[in-house]
Design a protein around this motif. Structure first.
Motif, PDB file in Angstrom:
ATOM      1  N   ARG A 179       3.386  -8.983  13.466  1.00 16.62           N
ATOM      2  CA  ARG A 179       3.497  -8.118  12.282  1.00 16.62           C
ATOM      3  C   ARG A 179       2.422  -7.036  12.354  1.00 16.62           C
TER       4      ARG A 179
ATOM      5  N   ARG B 110      -9.814  -4.768  13.220  1.00 20.04           N
ATOM      6  CA  ARG B 110      -8.697  -5.716  13.158  1.00 20.04           C
ATOM      7  C   ARG B 110      -8.706  -6.665  14.356  1.00 20.04           C
TER       8      ARG B 110
ATOM      9  N   SER C 198      -5.848   0.546   2.789  1.00 20.32           N
ATOM     10  CA  SER C 198      -6.172   0.931   4.164  1.00 20.32           C
ATOM     11  C   SER C 198      -5.422   2.220   4.491  1.00 20.32           C
TER      12      SER C 198
ATOM     13  N   PHE D 286       2.189  -5.785   3.484  1.00 21.62           N
ATOM     14  CA  PHE D 286       1.412  -7.021   3.480  1.00 21.62           C
ATOM     15  C   PHE D 286       2.026  -8.054   2.527  1.00 21.62           C
TER      16      PHE D 286
ATOM     17  N   ASN E 146     -11.677  -1.219   5.899  1.00 22.70           N
ATOM     18  CA  ASN E 146     -11.002  -2.511   5.899  1.00 22.70           C
ATOM     19  C   ASN E 146     -11.683  -3.398   6.943  1.00 22.70           C
TER      20      ASN E 146
ATOM     21  N   ASN F 171      -5.424  -8.451  11.471  1.00 18.24           N
ATOM     22  CA  ASN F 171      -6.110  -7.952  10.273  1.00 18.24           C
ATOM     23  C   ASN F 171      -7.611  -8.155  10.449  1.00 18.24           C
TER      24      ASN F 171
ATOM     25  N   GLU G 275       0.823  -1.222   0.000  1.00 20.73           N
ATOM     26  CA  GLU G 275       0.000   0.000   0.000  1.00 20.73           C
ATOM     27  C   GLU G 275       0.860   1.276   0.000  1.00 20.73           C
TER      28      GLU G 275
END
Ligand code: PAF
Length: 323
Positions: A167, A146, A88, A190, A143, A207, A70
């Motif tokens: 991560r 998460r 995102s 990602f 998105n 995520n 991204e």
């Protein structure tokens, strides 16, 4: 770089025979998005294409591509080497610092709250702020909330996360919150995540359900904890010079196409949130409800003083109190 292929005057008779005016031009717009075609961002891109091409009688033609880095997508849009991108807010705050406030964990209670803020004055002012940084914010997408996943290591409470490598997106707000919880946040694009999970470079990742589902992250992880610790907005951005090169009808169609992208995206997020958790369970990942989400809120609370000094306690309170 921006591709605008004028129909040559010599081809006017052919163009007219095909129902186009002699002056018609074909503008090609590439929009990238960071998830697979069959996903909440894929659906947004298709709706965007349909409405933009339909609203411009085909004078703008949209090419959809996947780009799951991204940061690179935003850089390309800023440079004008691609026209638009859907992604995102992960790396967006590194380009438009004002938008970072939206990434604060436990800021939004639910989807209605987040959408209300994004569609209201606060969100629309933040979208407009992109123009100060060589980007045009067309629409807020999303998105989703998460949630955490891990491989073999089981997390029964936030204390178990201490010292684990998780991560994160390349997002300083997320990193500060995880650091406060004693985690070693490991930021990466990602595109690098599957190999990091497979090689055990990280113990887990976080995520939203639509991302976990569409990218089959359950194949690489054993446990999914419905922490919903942070709302992850999505955004459709375009290159400002490209937008300025459009005529009035095309610009109006772009705005409509942005709204259609947001509607399709939100509808798909809702569908994935409703049916997706059961699908993931059936596929075999161990899905755990998190009864005590407040334990995660408290674990991350050490970062709040920093957020208050960066964004102002009043701004954070205005967002939290939105109704
Ligand atoms: O984790 C990320 O980097 C993002 O959530 C993703 C998967 C690229 C979708 O925006």
């Amino acid at each position: 770089y921006i591709r605008k292929i004028s129909v040559l005057v010599g081809l006017a008779p052919l163009a007219m025979a095909c129902g186009m005016s002699a002056a018609a031009a074909q503008t090609v717009l590439t929009v990238t998005h960071s998830s697979p075609a069959d996903s909440h961002f894929g659906d947004a891109a298709v709706a965007f294409k349909d409405v933009l091409e339909g609203g411009t009688d085909g004078s703008v033609s949209v090419v959809i591509q996947r780009l799951d880095n991204e940061r690179e997508a935003l850089e390309s849009v800023q440079l004008g080497s691609q026209e638009c991108a859907i992604g995102s807010t992960g790396p967006l705050g590194n380009f438009v610092p004002e938008t970072r406030v939206l990434d604060v964990p436990f800021l939004f209670n639910d989807y209605a709250h987040a959408r209300g803020v994004l569609d209201g004055e606060i969100g629309q002012n933040l979208l407009a702020a992109l123009s100060n940084y060589g980007l045009e914010g067309v629409a807020w997408l999303e998105n989703g909330f998460r949630s955490l996943t891990t491989g073999s290591r089981l997390v029964e409470s936030p204390e178990d996360l201490r010292g684990m490598k998780i991560r994160t997106m390349e997002n300083p707000i997320h990193m500060q919150a995880w650091e406060a919880a004693g985690v070693l946040p490991t930021p990466m694009a990602f595109s690098e995540l599957p190999s990091a999970l497979q090689q055990g470079t990280v113990d887990g990742q976080e995520n939203p359900i639509p991302v976990i589902l569409s990218n089959n992250l359950d194949m690489m992880q054993q446990h999914l904890y419905l922490t919903r610790h942070v709302y992850s907005p999505g955004i459709l951005v375009c290159n400002p010079d490209f937008v300025a090169s459009l005529d009035d009808t095309q610009r109006a169609a772009l705005t409509q196409a942005g709204a259609a992208a947001a509607a399709a995206n939100r509808a798909r997020v809702e569908k994935d949130e409703t049916a997706g958790i059961e699908t993931l369970r059936k596929r075999g990942i161990d899905v755990r409800e998190v009864e005590n989400r407040d334990a995660y809120r408290e674990a991350m609370a050490g970062a709040n003083a920093g957020f208050e000094s960066e964004f102002g306690a009043e701004t954070l309170q205005r967002i939290r109190n939105w109704s």
